[in-house]
Design a protein around this motif. Sequence first.
Motif, PDB file in Angstrom:
ATOM      1  N   LEU A   1      13.944  -8.388 -56.428  1.00 19.53           N
ATOM      2  CA  LEU A   1      14.336  -9.798 -56.491  1.00 19.53           C
ATOM      3  C   LEU A   1      14.743 -10.336 -55.115  1.00 19.53           C
ATOM      4  CD1 LEU A   1      16.309 -10.032 -59.865  1.00 19.53           C
ATOM      5  CD2 LEU A   1      13.889 -10.419 -59.396  1.00 19.53           C
ATOM      6  N   THR A   2      15.419  -9.531 -54.320  1.00 19.74           N
ATOM      7  CA  THR A   2      15.784 -10.020 -52.985  1.00 19.74           C
ATOM      8  C   THR A   2      14.539 -10.154 -52.100  1.00 19.74           C
ATOM      9  OG1 THR A   2      16.329  -7.731 -52.357  1.00 19.74           O
ATOM     10  CG2 THR A   2      18.155  -9.174 -52.984  1.00 19.74           C
ATOM     11  N   SER A   3      13.592  -9.248 -52.266  1.00 23.02           N
ATOM     12  CA  SER A   3      12.342  -9.362 -51.507  1.00 23.02           C
ATOM     13  C   SER A   3      11.560 -10.594 -51.936  1.00 23.02           C
ATOM     14  CB  SER A   3      11.487  -8.104 -51.704  1.00 23.02           C
ATOM     15  OG  SER A   3      12.148  -6.948 -51.234  1.00 23.02           O
TER      16      SER A   3
ATOM     17  N   ALA B   1      10.582  -9.145 -69.022  1.00 20.02           N
ATOM     18  CA  ALA B   1      11.877  -9.713 -68.641  1.00 20.02           C
ATOM     19  C   ALA B   1      12.087  -9.656 -67.131  1.00 20.02           C
ATOM     20  CB  ALA B   1      13.000  -8.969 -69.367  1.00 20.02           C
ATOM     21  N   VAL B   2      11.770  -8.504 -66.520  1.00 16.15           N
ATOM     22  CA  VAL B   2      11.968  -8.357 -65.078  1.00 16.15           C
ATOM     23  C   VAL B   2      10.994  -9.250 -64.315  1.00 16.15           C
ATOM     24  CG1 VAL B   2      11.915  -6.748 -63.146  1.00 16.15           C
ATOM     25  CG2 VAL B   2      12.867  -6.021 -65.331  1.00 16.15           C
ATOM     26  N   LEU B   3       9.744  -9.305 -64.759  1.00 15.96           N
ATOM     27  CA  LEU B   3       8.774 -10.187 -64.110  1.00 15.96           C
ATOM     28  C   LEU B   3       9.173 -11.652 -64.280  1.00 15.96           C
ATOM     29  CD1 LEU B   3       5.459  -8.377 -65.083  1.00 15.96           C
ATOM     30  CD2 LEU B   3       6.411  -8.606 -62.786  1.00 15.96           C
ATOM     31  N   GLY B   4       9.774 -11.983 -65.420  1.00 21.09           N
ATOM     32  CA  GLY B   4      10.279 -13.337 -65.620  1.00 21.09           C
ATOM     33  C   GLY B   4      11.388 -13.668 -64.648  1.00 21.09           C
ATOM     34  N   ALA B   5      12.302 -12.712 -64.453  1.00 21.16           N
ATOM     35  CA  ALA B   5      13.365 -12.920 -63.465  1.00 21.16           C
ATOM     36  C   ALA B   5      12.782 -13.076 -62.067  1.00 21.16           C
ATOM     37  CB  ALA B   5      14.342 -11.738 -63.507  1.00 21.16           C
ATOM     38  N   ASN B   6      11.711 -12.335 -61.790  1.00 25.07           N
ATOM     39  CA  ASN B   6      11.057 -12.423 -60.492  1.00 25.07           C
ATOM     40  C   ASN B   6      10.503 -13.829 -60.252  1.00 25.07           C
ATOM     41  OD1 ASN B   6      10.387 -10.733 -58.198  1.00 25.07           O
ATOM     42  ND2 ASN B   6       8.248 -11.002 -58.760  1.00 25.07           N
ATOM     43  N   VAL B   7       9.848 -14.397 -61.274  1.00 25.65           N
ATOM     44  CA  VAL B   7       9.322 -15.760 -61.170  1.00 25.65           C
ATOM     45  C   VAL B   7      10.460 -16.768 -61.071  1.00 25.65           C
ATOM     46  CG1 VAL B   7       8.008 -17.546 -62.370  1.00 25.65           C
ATOM     47  CG2 VAL B   7       7.160 -15.197 -62.334  1.00 25.65           C
ATOM     48  N   ALA B   8      11.547 -16.518 -61.793  1.00 22.00           N
ATOM     49  CA  ALA B   8      12.691 -17.432 -61.749  1.00 22.00           C
ATOM     50  C   ALA B   8      13.289 -17.488 -60.346  1.00 22.00           C
ATOM     51  CB  ALA B   8      13.747 -16.993 -62.761  1.00 22.00           C
ATOM     52  N   VAL B   9      13.429 -16.329 -59.714  1.00 19.80           N
ATOM     53  CA  VAL B   9      13.936 -16.294 -58.333  1.00 19.80           C
ATOM     54  C   VAL B   9      12.983 -17.033 -57.405  1.00 19.80           C
ATOM     55  CG1 VAL B   9      14.361 -14.763 -56.372  1.00 19.80           C
ATOM     56  CG2 VAL B   9      15.276 -14.185 -58.617  1.00 19.80           C
ATOM     57  N   LEU B  10      11.692 -16.813 -57.604  1.00 20.35           N
ATOM     58  CA  LEU B  10      10.686 -17.494 -56.784  1.00 20.35           C
ATOM     59  C   LEU B  10      10.799 -19.015 -56.933  1.00 20.35           C
ATOM     60  CD1 LEU B  10       8.224 -16.857 -54.937  1.00 20.35           C
ATOM     61  CD2 LEU B  10       6.810 -17.005 -56.984  1.00 20.35           C
ATOM     62  N   SER B  11      10.966 -19.495 -58.176  1.00 17.26           N
ATOM     63  CA  SER B  11      11.072 -20.934 -58.424  1.00 17.26           C
ATOM     64  C   SER B  11      12.353 -21.509 -57.826  1.00 17.26           C
ATOM     65  CB  SER B  11      11.030 -21.208 -59.936  1.00 17.26           C
ATOM     66  OG  SER B  11       9.795 -20.807 -60.497  1.00 17.26           O
ATOM     67  N   ALA B  12      13.455 -20.761 -57.973  1.00 22.32           N
ATOM     68  CA  ALA B  12      14.747 -21.260 -57.472  1.00 22.32           C
ATOM     69  C   ALA B  12      14.729 -21.399 -55.954  1.00 22.32           C
ATOM     70  CB  ALA B  12      15.866 -20.322 -57.912  1.00 22.32           C
ATOM     71  N   THR B  13      14.242 -20.369 -55.271  1.00 29.59           N
ATOM     72  CA  THR B  13      14.229 -20.435 -53.817  1.00 29.59           C
ATOM     73  C   THR B  13      13.184 -21.420 -53.300  1.00 29.59           C
ATOM     74  OG1 THR B  13      12.833 -18.448 -53.856  1.00 29.59           O
ATOM     75  CG2 THR B  13      15.177 -18.137 -53.431  1.00 29.59           C
TER      76      THR B  13
END
Length: 415
Positions: free
Chosen positions: A32-34, A150-162
């Motif tokens: 997620l940080t990457s 779920a993890v891939l969803g969180a990954n997309v969520a981080v991408l959208s937020a940033t």
Amino acid sequence: MGQTIEAAVSPEPTDEPTATVPWRSRTVQIVLTSTALAPLGVPLISPALPVFRDVFGITDAQASLLVSTYFLVGIVLSPFIGILADRIGRKRVLVGGLLAFGLLGGAMAIAPTFEALLALRIAQGTAAAAIFITTVTIVGDEFDGVQRNAVLGANVAVLSATAALFPVLGGLLAGIAWNAPFLAYLAAIPIAVFAQVALDEPDRSDSGHGIAYLTDVARTIVTPPLMALFVVAFLTEFLLFGVIFTAMPFVLATAFAPVMIGVVILASETASMVTAMSSGRLARSLSNEWLIAVGFACYAIGFAGAWAAVDLVPTMGAVVVVGVGVGLLMPVVDAAVSDRVTTEYLAGAMSLRNSTTFLGRTTGPAVFAGLAISAGFGYESLLLASSIVAIAATGVAVVAGPVRLARATAHHAST
């Protein structure tokens, strides 16, 4: 190789923890940080393009090369990066990609000429592709079933937020100095150190060498189900970048200030983030095929709503529906690809997915602008046409689910 066909079509109820994101996992934290760095590539510097133009005395078209060349390199080199990740390991490629991303980005701050800046930018696009590919591949390696969603969803969520926040940061930094935005890339270096120390290399079987390996990768990837998923990935990004990031700003510019256009895009990104965070829970009750169908249905409704809207509020509502579609489609494609590819070839499959994603992002704006201006269709007409395309995609996805289930049932009965 992930879920069985029957489970992928009709997920069995699972315990709640399997549909949640293991936030304390070092793997999840590194991924997620990457991923959070990815929007540093384009959204961060987009607001500063006029500044770069003035500093280096170049044209608008030349300044835009800082965006287009970034994606073009990824289209061409992603498959080779995927093969490298399968051969030498995900960790080495990710750490190397993070270091190169940070160092090349920081070096842009002292570029003496535009040509030097562009050369560094092209090289950085290769490093960014390495980050994109290895992060989703690591998730596919480490997680299964609805937890993978779920993890891939969180990954997309981080991408959208940033992606929603970095344009503001880029604008603020460019107001301080023309090269200040590039210093933000240095944040990748401590993340690379964190990955080197904390990330475990996933186990991989020896899959061969040289030509034999390349042949095995091609045989694994070039199958109708995977090709269909790559088409979904391309169409998702092609329509998103063509409609939301190209057509909508020009349509809204006739009545609204640029700040309101930014708010509309922010609404879409926010809806994408919220929806993506629910990907694991949704995958417990809906198959990947149905989630793809619902995602394209949201595209169809949102595009049609944007075409019919005559004021800001209905337009905002329409792009929110599109954002929901993005949040459904992006995690599901990566989860479905991971289900169908064995670990030793997963990076190769993800690299091809990355190439198709970058291709959609590159061609979407060009095609929509060309059709609207050169061909004279107008952006409003393209909104309606995009809705029709999304309706067709929805129909194909709806049909694909039952057909796949029938084949799986027949195969199960014969064995």
